[in-house]
Scaffold this active site. Sequence first.
Site, mmCIF file in Angstrom:
data_model
loop_
_atom_site.group_PDB
_atom_site.id
_atom_site.type_symbol
_atom_site.label_atom_id
_atom_site.label_comp_id
_atom_site.label_asym_id
_atom_site.label_seq_id
_atom_site.Cartn_x
_atom_site.Cartn_y
_atom_site.Cartn_z
ATOM 1 N N HIS A 10 0.826 -1.205 0.000
ATOM 2 C CA HIS A 10 0.000 0.000 0.000
ATOM 3 C C HIS A 10 0.869 1.268 0.000
ATOM 4 O O HIS A 10 1.936 1.258 -0.554
ATOM 5 C CB HIS A 10 -0.987 -0.059 1.165
ATOM 6 C CG HIS A 10 -1.727 -1.354 1.209
ATOM 7 N ND1 HIS A 10 -2.769 -1.646 0.370
ATOM 8 C CD2 HIS A 10 -1.521 -2.475 1.975
ATOM 9 C CE1 HIS A 10 -3.210 -2.866 0.605
ATOM 10 N NE2 HIS A 10 -2.460 -3.401 1.570
ATOM 11 N N GLU A 24 -2.483 0.077 7.913
ATOM 12 C CA GLU A 24 -1.571 -0.898 7.315
ATOM 13 C C GLU A 24 -0.375 -0.251 6.629
ATOM 14 O O GLU A 24 0.775 -0.688 6.811
ATOM 15 C CB GLU A 24 -2.321 -1.783 6.324
ATOM 16 C CG GLU A 24 -1.464 -2.909 5.756
ATOM 17 C CD GLU A 24 -2.230 -3.828 4.827
ATOM 18 O OE1 GLU A 24 -1.635 -4.840 4.392
ATOM 19 O OE2 GLU A 24 -3.411 -3.542 4.524
ATOM 20 N N HIS A 77 2.446 -7.168 4.754
ATOM 21 C CA HIS A 77 1.076 -6.699 4.912
ATOM 22 C C HIS A 77 0.545 -7.071 6.292
ATOM 23 O O HIS A 77 1.143 -7.885 6.988
ATOM 24 C CB HIS A 77 0.155 -7.341 3.867
ATOM 25 C CG HIS A 77 0.447 -6.934 2.462
ATOM 26 N ND1 HIS A 77 -0.296 -5.986 1.791
ATOM 27 C CD2 HIS A 77 1.409 -7.335 1.595
ATOM 28 C CE1 HIS A 77 0.202 -5.829 0.560
ATOM 29 N NE2 HIS A 77 1.242 -6.637 0.421
ATOM 30 N N GLU A 142 1.097 -11.873 5.734
ATOM 31 C CA GLU A 142 0.030 -11.152 6.440
ATOM 32 C C GLU A 142 0.262 -11.325 7.938
ATOM 33 O O GLU A 142 0.076 -12.406 8.491
ATOM 34 C CB GLU A 142 -1.345 -11.701 6.053
ATOM 35 C CG GLU A 142 -1.708 -11.522 4.585
ATOM 36 C CD GLU A 142 -2.269 -10.133 4.282
ATOM 37 O OE1 GLU A 142 -2.226 -9.262 5.172
ATOM 38 O OE2 GLU A 142 -2.754 -9.934 3.143
#
Length: 242
Positions: A10, A24, A77, A142
């Site tokens: 991101h 995030e 992430h 993640e």
Amino acid sequence: MTKIWIDAGHGGKDSGAVGNGLVEKDWVLTVAKQIQNELMKAGFEVGMTRTNDTFYELSDRAKKANSFKADLFISIHFNAGGGKGYEDYIYTSTPAKTVEIQKIIHKNVISKITKHGMNDRGIKKANFAVLRETAMDAILLEAGFCDSTDAAILEKQSYKNDYCSGIVAGVQEIFGAMVTKYRAGKYLTSDDAISGNNIKGYLEAGTKVFVYKETDKTLNLTTKKGVPGSWVLKTEVNIGKR
């Protein structure tokens, strides 16, 4: 020198997942920089998708890593959607080597983070663009779910430290011996390496070594994997400073 690409997910206009005060894009950038620093200290060459709050398209992330000719792509992430726990992904169709890399990284990360109460959601596959379009082995991690009780774990610096340590340990296991950048003093104990007392000789620049044990400031380095070696100061080996 082995090249590792760290992709902080991101950025910029894309905040990523948001929950319980966690954003995030900010969390992963902090962690990515920490991983970069630790990998460089361990003797790896590291490239970064971003080092600030900048947005990059998914295809551009892969192109940057491909141009760098990275040996491994790691995308950082955290999750949202009501679940709990850590999981990692490789592309849906990958060689056996990539599958093994995923197993090694997963094992090392889980060994570091379960003590914080983070669940193991397992190893998975997905058709993510950054996994599909990268030319090297690639994995997406993640770290937990920001919209669950995982948030209290994710915000702890001790969790971030162990999470990064697990990733670095996995990379070191995958690529084996590192190459020392600078001449370093060799010592019998970690305390001696820190103080500079009782030197037992020198580890020459360019020596291929394995990490047997590690502390915050020192490494026990050996030329024979699995066998104890000599204690050296981390900064001497990779930065050339005491």
